[in-house]
Design a protein around this motif. Structure first.
Motif, PDB file in Angstrom:
ATOM      1  N   THR A 144       0.834  -1.205   0.000  1.00  0.00           N
ATOM      2  CA  THR A 144       0.000   0.000   0.000  1.00  0.00           C
ATOM      3  C   THR A 144       0.863   1.247   0.000  1.00  0.00           C
ATOM      4  O   THR A 144       1.815   1.360   0.775  1.00  0.00           O
ATOM      5  N   PHE A 145       0.510   2.191  -0.872  1.00  0.00           N
ATOM      6  CA  PHE A 145       1.134   3.519  -0.869  1.00  0.00           C
ATOM      7  C   PHE A 145       0.052   4.548  -0.565  1.00  0.00           C
ATOM      8  O   PHE A 145      -1.055   4.489  -1.121  1.00  0.00           O
ATOM      9  N   ALA A 146       0.360   5.512   0.300  1.00  0.00           N
ATOM     10  CA  ALA A 146      -0.566   6.604   0.594  1.00  0.00           C
ATOM     11  C   ALA A 146       0.226   7.848   0.970  1.00  0.00           C
ATOM     12  O   ALA A 146       1.113   7.781   1.831  1.00  0.00           O
ATOM     13  N   ALA A 147      -0.086   8.960   0.326  1.00  0.00           N
ATOM     14  CA  ALA A 147       0.624  10.220   0.592  1.00  0.00           C
ATOM     15  C   ALA A 147      -0.306  11.390   0.332  1.00  0.00           C
ATOM     16  O   ALA A 147      -1.126  11.352  -0.596  1.00  0.00           O
ATOM     17  N   HIS A 148      -0.172  12.422   1.134  1.00  0.00           N
ATOM     18  CA  HIS A 148      -0.904  13.659   0.866  1.00  0.00           C
ATOM     19  C   HIS A 148      -0.246  14.391  -0.300  1.00  0.00           C
ATOM     20  O   HIS A 148       0.972  14.570  -0.315  1.00  0.00           O
ATOM     21  N   LEU A 149      -1.054  14.785  -1.261  1.00  0.00           N
ATOM     22  CA  LEU A 149      -0.566  15.510  -2.429  1.00  0.00           C
ATOM     23  C   LEU A 149      -1.603  16.551  -2.813  1.00  0.00           C
ATOM     24  O   LEU A 149      -2.736  16.212  -3.181  1.00  0.00           O
ATOM     25  N   ASP A 150      -1.226  17.807  -2.749  1.00  0.00           N
ATOM     26  CA  ASP A 150      -2.105  18.907  -3.142  1.00  0.00           C
ATOM     27  C   ASP A 150      -1.868  19.191  -4.624  1.00  0.00           C
ATOM     28  O   ASP A 150      -0.862  19.806  -4.989  1.00  0.00           O
ATOM     29  N   LEU A 151      -2.766  18.749  -5.493  1.00  0.00           N
ATOM     30  CA  LEU A 151      -2.568  18.938  -6.929  1.00  0.00           C
ATOM     31  C   LEU A 151      -2.587  20.411  -7.332  1.00  0.00           C
ATOM     32  O   LEU A 151      -2.053  20.762  -8.385  1.00  0.00           O
ATOM     33  N   ASP A 152      -3.156  21.269  -6.492  1.00  0.00           N
ATOM     34  CA  ASP A 152      -3.137  22.701  -6.794  1.00  0.00           C
ATOM     35  C   ASP A 152      -1.726  23.281  -6.690  1.00  0.00           C
ATOM     36  O   ASP A 152      -1.482  24.400  -7.153  1.00  0.00           O
ATOM     37  N   SER A 153      -0.806  22.536  -6.093  1.00  0.00           N
ATOM     38  CA  SER A 153       0.573  23.012  -5.963  1.00  0.00           C
ATOM     39  C   SER A 153       1.449  22.583  -7.139  1.00  0.00           C
ATOM     40  O   SER A 153       2.656  22.839  -7.127  1.00  0.00           O
ATOM     41  N   ILE A 154       0.867  21.951  -8.133  1.00  0.00           N
ATOM     42  CA  ILE A 154       1.612  21.509  -9.305  1.00  0.00           C
ATOM     43  C   ILE A 154       1.210  22.362 -10.501  1.00  0.00           C
ATOM     44  O   ILE A 154       0.023  22.469 -10.835  1.00  0.00           O
TER      45      ILE A 154
END
Length: 229
Positions: A144-154
């Motif tokens: 399992t992989f899980a990470a917070h990622l804010d796509l608005d920062s890309i």
């Protein structure tokens, strides 16, 4: 706008900040279980029962308190990586726990893992998509992989927001994205080859959805694939 390379970014007070919330434990109000929406040991315990052991890699592990608490469970190999390396004193001498002080963008493990997490750590990383691609390849089958990622920062290098095309590219690669929790996840390893080349980071982007100053990441689209839809 001035884009920073990795060396400059690691010296930024936004990134190399040991005063940010680095004290999350496994359970409770300020915890991995609450922020991820699942308890890490719930993913690891069945693997330990079946195989006699399991491995958890925590990127941007902070003080590593969650790993220390997980170490009370037999059969776990625990690895934490953090740029600042301001670890809890209780981590010293804990069996099965290995901690590395290093930027996660350049760190490389020598094994695969049954669980890989990055709790609010990618907010302070330059090449977020590069780290994501590398970490997904470190999963064991069924891991399992899980990470917070804010796509608005890309964003693209011309400052165009890239959240929509990146979300589509992730979906096409079999990588899930929970827009409400802003969590990117995957079961099992995958080769993530996105048509984007990292251009640099902006550490003056200001607060993101967490309310804390974060880093925006910029990319050049490559001619090998379609980025903007």
């Amino acid at each position: 706008m001035r884009l920073l390379d990795d060396d400059a970014l690691h010296r930024s007070s936004v990134v190399a900040n040991n005063a940010m919330n680095r004290e999350r434990g496994l359970d409770g109000v300020n915890s991995y279980a609450r922020d991820l929406g699942f308890h890490p040991l719930d993913r690891l315990a069945p693997i330990v029962a079946e195989r006699g052991g399991a491995a958890w890699l925590d990127l941007c592990c902070g003080q590593a308190r969650a790993l220390v608490q997980a170490a009370q469970t037999d059969g776990l190999e625990l690895v934490g990586v953090d740029l600042v390396g301001h670890f809890d004193p209780q981590t010293s001498g804990v069996d099965g726990l290995t901690l590395h002080t290093a930027p996660i963008g350049g760190w490389q493990p020598d094994r695969t893992f049954d669980l890989i997490t990055c709790v609010h750590g990618l907010h302070y990383v330059g090449d977020k998509l590069g780290v994501l691609a590398r970490a997904l390849a470190w999963l064991s089958p069924g891991g399992t992989f899980a990470a917070h990622l804010d796509l608005d920062s890309i964003r693209l290098a011309d400052r165009t927001p890239a959240a929509r095309p990146v979300r589509r590219l992730l979906r096409e690669a079999g990588v899930d994205y929970d827009a409400r929790r802003r969590i990117v996840s995957r079961t099992g390893p995958v080769v993530l080859d996105l048509p984007l080349a990292y251009a640099g980071a902006d550490d003056q982007a200001g607060p993101n959805y967490t309310g804390q100053p974060a880093v925006d990441s910029y990319y050049h689209p490559l001619s090998t694939g379609t980025v903007v839809q």
